[in-house]
Design a protein around this motif. Structure first.
Motif, mmCIF file in Angstrom:
data_model
loop_
_atom_site.group_PDB
_atom_site.id
_atom_site.type_symbol
_atom_site.label_atom_id
_atom_site.label_comp_id
_atom_site.label_asym_id
_atom_site.label_seq_id
_atom_site.Cartn_x
_atom_site.Cartn_y
_atom_site.Cartn_z
ATOM 1 N N TYR A 61 0.902 -1.163 0.000
ATOM 2 C CA TYR A 61 0.000 0.000 0.000
ATOM 3 C C TYR A 61 0.930 1.199 0.000
ATOM 4 N N ILE B 185 4.091 0.959 2.105
ATOM 5 C CA ILE B 185 3.997 -0.102 3.132
ATOM 6 C C ILE B 185 3.948 -1.472 2.464
ATOM 7 N N ALA C 245 2.717 -4.759 2.856
ATOM 8 C CA ALA C 245 1.773 -5.473 3.730
ATOM 9 C C ALA C 245 1.939 -6.983 3.628
ATOM 10 N N ALA D 261 -1.087 -12.087 14.154
ATOM 11 C CA ALA D 261 -1.522 -10.936 14.943
ATOM 12 C C ALA D 261 -2.146 -9.855 14.061
ATOM 13 N N ASN D 262 -2.663 -8.812 14.719
ATOM 14 C CA ASN D 262 -3.175 -7.643 14.000
ATOM 15 C C ASN D 262 -2.121 -7.091 13.064
ATOM 16 N N GLY D 263 -2.537 -6.772 11.848
ATOM 17 C CA GLY D 263 -1.619 -6.106 10.925
ATOM 18 C C GLY D 263 -0.618 -7.029 10.257
ATOM 19 N N ALA D 264 -0.757 -8.342 10.431
ATOM 20 C CA ALA D 264 0.211 -9.278 9.843
ATOM 21 C C ALA D 264 0.097 -9.368 8.321
ATOM 22 N N GLY D 265 -1.057 -8.949 7.795
ATOM 23 C CA GLY D 265 -1.244 -9.009 6.336
ATOM 24 C C GLY D 265 -2.252 -10.057 5.896
ATOM 25 N N LYS D 266 -2.999 -10.606 6.848
ATOM 26 C CA LYS D 266 -3.950 -11.679 6.522
ATOM 27 C C LYS D 266 -5.090 -11.163 5.639
ATOM 28 N N SER D 267 -5.722 -10.074 6.067
ATOM 29 C CA SER D 267 -6.850 -9.547 5.281
ATOM 30 C C SER D 267 -6.381 -9.109 3.908
ATOM 31 N N THR D 268 -5.201 -8.512 3.861
ATOM 32 C CA THR D 268 -4.680 -8.060 2.564
ATOM 33 C C THR D 268 -4.523 -9.255 1.620
ATOM 34 N N GLU E 31 -14.585 -9.383 6.721
ATOM 35 C CA GLU E 31 -14.571 -9.090 8.155
ATOM 36 C C GLU E 31 -15.705 -8.106 8.462
ATOM 37 N N GLU F 195 -11.937 -13.637 9.574
ATOM 38 C CA GLU F 195 -12.265 -13.569 11.003
ATOM 39 C C GLU F 195 -13.728 -13.871 11.305
ATOM 40 N N GLN G 214 -7.873 -14.596 14.259
ATOM 41 C CA GLN G 214 -7.026 -14.330 15.416
ATOM 42 C C GLN G 214 -7.312 -15.347 16.508
HETATM 43 P P1 ATP Z 1 -6.136 -7.619 11.315
HETATM 44 O O1 ATP Z 1 -6.219 -8.949 11.941
HETATM 45 O O2 ATP Z 1 -5.905 -6.507 12.293
HETATM 46 O O3 ATP Z 1 -7.213 -7.326 10.322
HETATM 47 P P2 ATP Z 1 -4.356 -8.358 9.180
HETATM 48 O O4 ATP Z 1 -3.362 -9.430 9.470
HETATM 49 O O5 ATP Z 1 -5.559 -8.767 8.446
HETATM 50 O O6 ATP Z 1 -4.740 -7.637 10.513
HETATM 51 P P3 ATP Z 1 -3.990 -6.351 7.167
HETATM 52 O O7 ATP Z 1 -5.332 -5.736 7.438
HETATM 53 O O8 ATP Z 1 -3.809 -7.109 5.941
HETATM 54 O O9 ATP Z 1 -3.578 -7.253 8.411
HETATM 55 O O10 ATP Z 1 -2.896 -5.183 7.228
HETATM 56 C C1 ATP Z 1 -1.523 -5.366 6.917
HETATM 57 C C2 ATP Z 1 -0.805 -4.021 6.897
HETATM 58 O O11 ATP Z 1 -1.273 -3.235 5.796
HETATM 59 C C3 ATP Z 1 -1.043 -3.178 8.142
HETATM 60 O O12 ATP Z 1 0.157 -2.508 8.436
HETATM 61 C C4 ATP Z 1 -2.124 -2.198 7.706
HETATM 62 O O13 ATP Z 1 -2.032 -0.978 8.408
HETATM 63 C C5 ATP Z 1 -1.796 -1.994 6.252
HETATM 64 N N1 ATP Z 1 -3.007 -1.683 5.460
HETATM 65 C C6 ATP Z 1 -4.119 -2.443 5.349
HETATM 66 N N2 ATP Z 1 -5.016 -1.883 4.515
HETATM 67 C C7 ATP Z 1 -4.454 -0.732 4.075
HETATM 68 C C8 ATP Z 1 -4.870 0.330 3.183
HETATM 69 N N3 ATP Z 1 -6.049 0.284 2.566
HETATM 70 N N4 ATP Z 1 -4.010 1.365 2.994
HETATM 71 C C9 ATP Z 1 -2.807 1.406 3.606
HETATM 72 N N5 ATP Z 1 -2.350 0.451 4.442
HETATM 73 C C10 ATP Z 1 -3.149 -0.601 4.678
#
Ligand code: ATP
Length: 232
Positions: A11, A14, A16, A35-42, A83, A158, A190
């Motif tokens: 992104y 960043i 991700a 964990a939060n922010g690991a990149g799973k949703s991405t 989610e 999730e 999670q």
């Molecule tokens: P969670 O369990 O908190 O949802 P996650 O493992 O699914 O976390 P992601 O949501 O994929 O993690 O986020 C991975 C990284 O990408 C994080 O640092 C997040 O801040 C960043 N990120 C996610 N979406 C965007 C976006 N639209 N623009 C910029 N950065 C993003």
């Protein structure tokens, strides 16, 4: 059946998701924990075509689907239960389900009955507005709506988020039932305990990378996984 090879997603500046590879065999349940922010949703959003990857390849049934449109990907048989559920609060349960079949031109009556057989609660409440359902019922509706596209691969972001433990158990037993009926499942969680108990294979993701993978039953006893994700 489904394969990700060396996928990276940014992104802006960043990173991700960093060079991840994983595979989902047909008929299996695979989970991605972290964990939060690991990149799973991405990762899931990239598979669904909602985010374009920087590099890497996504293959489904032997076809390269990297960077294709979301509608094309749904048409191929991949669906995402996002989610936070994101059902339509001002539409009824039945209307929400019908929207899940929007890309189909064949008859959907049998599939509505199929979803109602999986979720009798939704049948009882077919005329209730989505926004007035409980959290667990909304999650069931989100899953039911995704099933209306007749997916071969269902991705879930999730599914247990914000739900009481008993409801979480219900949701996971329905996930197993859906899988028994032939739908392959890729889910991120999670709640590592429930996810690893349910999944055939698990991948652990940390700051954009996959750091560990194995059978769900092996990961659940792994000391590092227990300390980081299962409370000791
Ligand atoms: P969670 O369990 O908190 O949802 P996650 O493992 O699914 O976390 P992601 O949501 O994929 O993690 O986020 C991975 C990284 O990408 C994080 O640092 C997040 O801040 C960043 N990120 C996610 N979406 C965007 C976006 N639209 N623009 C910029 N950065 C993003």
């Amino acid at each position: 059946m489904f394969e990700i090879k060396n996928l990276s997603v940014n992104y802006g500046g960043i990173e991700a998701v960093r060079d991840i590879s994983l595979s989902v065999p047909e008929g299996s349940i695979v989970t991605l924990i972290g964990a939060n922010g690991a990149g799973k949703s991405t990762t899931l959003r990239t598979i669904a075509g909602l985010v374009k990857p920087r590099s890497g390849r996504i293959e489904f049934m032997g076809e390269d689907i990297t960077g294709k449109d979301p509608a094309y990907i749904v048409g191929k048989g991949i669906t995402l239960v996002p989610e936070g559920r994101r059902i339509f609060p001002d539409l009824t349960v039945l209307e929400n389900l019908k929207i899940g079949a929007y890309l189909r031109s064949d008859s959907i009556d049998d599939d509505i009955e199929w979803v109602y057989s999986l979720f009798p609660r939704l049948k009882e409440r077919s005329w209730q507005y989505g926004g007035t359902l409980s959290g667990g019922e909304q999650q069931m509706l989100a899953v039911g709506r995704a099933l209306m596209s007749k997916p071969r691969l269902m991705m879930m972001d999730e599914p247990s988020l914000g739900l009481a433990p008993l409801v979480v158990r219900d949701i996971f037993s329905i996930i197993r039932k859906i899988n028994d009926e032939g739908v392959t499942i890729l889910l991120i969680e999670q709640n590592a305990n429930m996810a690893l108990q349910t999944a055939d294979t698990g991948y652990v993701m940390e700051t954009g990378r996959i750091t560990l993978s194995g059978k769900g039953s092996d990961l659940i006893t792994d000391e590092g996984v227990r300390k980081a994700y299962l409370g000791g």
